[in-house]
Design an enzyme around this catalytic site. Sequence first.
Site, PDB file in Angstrom:
ATOM      1  N   GLY A  47       0.865  -1.173   0.000  1.00  0.00           N
ATOM      2  CA  GLY A  47       0.000   0.000   0.000  1.00  0.00           C
ATOM      3  C   GLY A  47       0.899   1.220   0.000  1.00  0.00           C
ATOM      4  O   GLY A  47       1.859   1.278  -0.763  1.00  0.00           O
ATOM      5  N   GLU A  48       0.651   2.120   0.902  1.00  0.00           N
ATOM      6  CA  GLU A  48       1.500   3.302   1.019  1.00  0.00           C
ATOM      7  C   GLU A  48       1.993   3.345   2.461  1.00  0.00           C
ATOM      8  O   GLU A  48       1.202   3.517   3.386  1.00  0.00           O
ATOM      9  CB  GLU A  48       0.680   4.541   0.643  1.00  0.00           C
ATOM     10  CG  GLU A  48       1.505   5.597  -0.076  1.00  0.00           C
ATOM     11  CD  GLU A  48       2.473   6.292   0.859  1.00  0.00           C
ATOM     12  OE1 GLU A  48       3.674   6.393   0.523  1.00  0.00           O
ATOM     13  OE2 GLU A  48       2.040   6.700   1.944  1.00  0.00           O
ATOM     14  N   CYS A  79       5.967  -5.550   0.443  1.00  0.00           N
ATOM     15  CA  CYS A  79       6.156  -4.222  -0.145  1.00  0.00           C
ATOM     16  C   CYS A  79       6.084  -3.121   0.923  1.00  0.00           C
ATOM     17  O   CYS A  79       7.007  -3.004   1.721  1.00  0.00           O
ATOM     18  CB  CYS A  79       5.161  -4.013  -1.281  1.00  0.00           C
ATOM     19  SG  CYS A  79       5.734  -2.749  -2.421  1.00  0.00           S
ATOM     20  N   ARG A 106      13.097   3.026  -0.155  1.00  0.00           N
ATOM     21  CA  ARG A 106      11.744   3.078  -0.736  1.00  0.00           C
ATOM     22  C   ARG A 106      11.807   3.458  -2.209  1.00  0.00           C
ATOM     23  O   ARG A 106      12.699   4.180  -2.618  1.00  0.00           O
ATOM     24  CB  ARG A 106      10.897   4.118  -0.010  1.00  0.00           C
ATOM     25  CG  ARG A 106      10.573   3.742   1.409  1.00  0.00           C
ATOM     26  CD  ARG A 106       9.776   4.826   2.085  1.00  0.00           C
ATOM     27  NE  ARG A 106       8.472   5.018   1.447  1.00  0.00           N
ATOM     28  CZ  ARG A 106       7.681   6.064   1.665  1.00  0.00           C
ATOM     29  NH1 ARG A 106       8.054   7.006   2.478  1.00  0.00           N
ATOM     30  NH2 ARG A 106       6.516   6.159   1.057  1.00  0.00           N
ATOM     31  N   ARG A 135       6.218   0.072  -7.467  1.00  0.00           N
ATOM     32  CA  ARG A 135       6.951   1.101  -6.700  1.00  0.00           C
ATOM     33  C   ARG A 135       7.661   0.464  -5.503  1.00  0.00           C
ATOM     34  O   ARG A 135       7.517   0.888  -4.350  1.00  0.00           O
ATOM     35  CB  ARG A 135       6.009   2.223  -6.252  1.00  0.00           C
ATOM     36  CG  ARG A 135       5.489   3.051  -7.408  1.00  0.00           C
ATOM     37  CD  ARG A 135       4.622   4.196  -6.956  1.00  0.00           C
ATOM     38  NE  ARG A 135       3.471   3.754  -6.184  1.00  0.00           N
ATOM     39  CZ  ARG A 135       2.374   3.219  -6.730  1.00  0.00           C
ATOM     40  NH1 ARG A 135       2.281   3.077  -8.043  1.00  0.00           N
ATOM     41  NH2 ARG A 135       1.377   2.842  -5.976  1.00  0.00           N
ATOM     42  N   HIS A 170       4.853  -8.251  -4.720  1.00  0.00           N
ATOM     43  CA  HIS A 170       3.506  -8.616  -4.260  1.00  0.00           C
ATOM     44  C   HIS A 170       3.257 -10.095  -4.565  1.00  0.00           C
ATOM     45  O   HIS A 170       2.932 -10.430  -5.700  1.00  0.00           O
ATOM     46  CB  HIS A 170       2.458  -7.773  -4.998  1.00  0.00           C
ATOM     47  CG  HIS A 170       2.368  -6.372  -4.502  1.00  0.00           C
ATOM     48  ND1 HIS A 170       1.351  -5.931  -3.685  1.00  0.00           N
ATOM     49  CD2 HIS A 170       3.184  -5.316  -4.698  1.00  0.00           C
ATOM     50  CE1 HIS A 170       1.533  -4.659  -3.403  1.00  0.00           C
ATOM     51  NE2 HIS A 170       2.634  -4.253  -4.006  1.00  0.00           N
ATOM     52  N   GLU A 172       0.807 -11.880  -3.783  1.00  0.00           N
ATOM     53  CA  GLU A 172      -0.630 -12.202  -3.764  1.00  0.00           C
ATOM     54  C   GLU A 172      -1.320 -11.875  -5.079  1.00  0.00           C
ATOM     55  O   GLU A 172      -2.509 -12.128  -5.231  1.00  0.00           O
ATOM     56  CB  GLU A 172      -1.308 -11.436  -2.609  1.00  0.00           C
ATOM     57  CG  GLU A 172      -1.613  -9.947  -2.849  1.00  0.00           C
ATOM     58  CD  GLU A 172      -0.386  -9.016  -2.824  1.00  0.00           C
ATOM     59  OE1 GLU A 172       0.751  -9.525  -2.765  1.00  0.00           O
ATOM     60  OE2 GLU A 172      -0.571  -7.798  -2.880  1.00  0.00           O
TER      61      GLU A 172
HETATM   62  N1  GLN Z   1       6.188   2.754  -2.529  1.00  0.00           N
HETATM   63  C1  GLN Z   1       5.283   2.393  -1.486  1.00  0.00           C
HETATM   64  C2  GLN Z   1       5.754   2.950  -0.146  1.00  0.00           C
HETATM   65  O1  GLN Z   1       6.812   3.472  -0.044  1.00  0.00           O
HETATM   66  C3  GLN Z   1       5.149   0.885  -1.389  1.00  0.00           C
HETATM   67  C4  GLN Z   1       4.474   0.378  -2.636  1.00  0.00           C
HETATM   68  C5  GLN Z   1       3.735  -0.903  -2.462  1.00  0.00           C
HETATM   69  O2  GLN Z   1       3.433  -1.347  -1.361  1.00  0.00           O
HETATM   70  N2  GLN Z   1       3.350  -1.481  -3.579  1.00  0.00           N
HETATM   71  O3  GLN Z   1       5.012   2.871   0.800  1.00  0.00           O
END
Ligand code: GLN
Length: 196
Positions: A47-48, A79, A106, A135, A170, A172
């Site tokens: 996620g983020e 991630c 990151r 990302r 990922h 999943e």
């Molecule tokens: N770039 C995101 C972060 O720094 C992580 C991306 C992802 O979970 N697919 O949180």
Amino acid sequence: MNVIGVLALQGAVREHIRSIEACGAAAVEIKRVEQLSEIDGLIIPGGESTTMQRLMDSYGFSDAIREFGRQGKPVFGTCAGMILMANAVEGQDSRHLGLMDITVARNAFGRQVASFEATLDITYAGDGFHAVFIRAPYITEAGHEVEGLADYQKRMVAAKQGHYLCTAFHPELTDDHRFIAYFIEMVEQSKNSLAS
Ligand code: GLN
């Protein structure tokens, strides 16, 4: 049956649930701290990471997940989840959960290649694994207790430290559930050893 929770504050929750169920385990969306006592292992999804960190802090999850880990229960960060589990993040003063002795960078593969797919050979999960990177971070440093499980372009993108597991990609998002199945195996083993 093994019960695997997926932290459901933000991010790729439903895909993990589907993948856990495809492996024959029970999956629960974790939205409240009290639910941690009902599960045998926890996945922190992608996620983020800054958003997730903020939500985790405000719902009291950060300390509760550290305590969950201290009890010997497995935690798997994918991630953004890997970023949250790291001991240090390049260019940031603060860390978050600090469960694994790794430093991560990151968005480390650069903006031009924000998302890509690669075929990896992964210790325990098997060869020819189709990995989806979005990302993605990677591991820039790892302590001696950390076992690297997969590299992409000489960068460590999956690792294990005791009952903690993380991936930069990922696992999943495809129908290849081998990596999630490996985590469920770790959960089974820890359940057996915690019971004895
Ligand atoms: N770039 C995101 C972060 O720094 C992580 C991306 C992802 O979970 N697919 O949180």
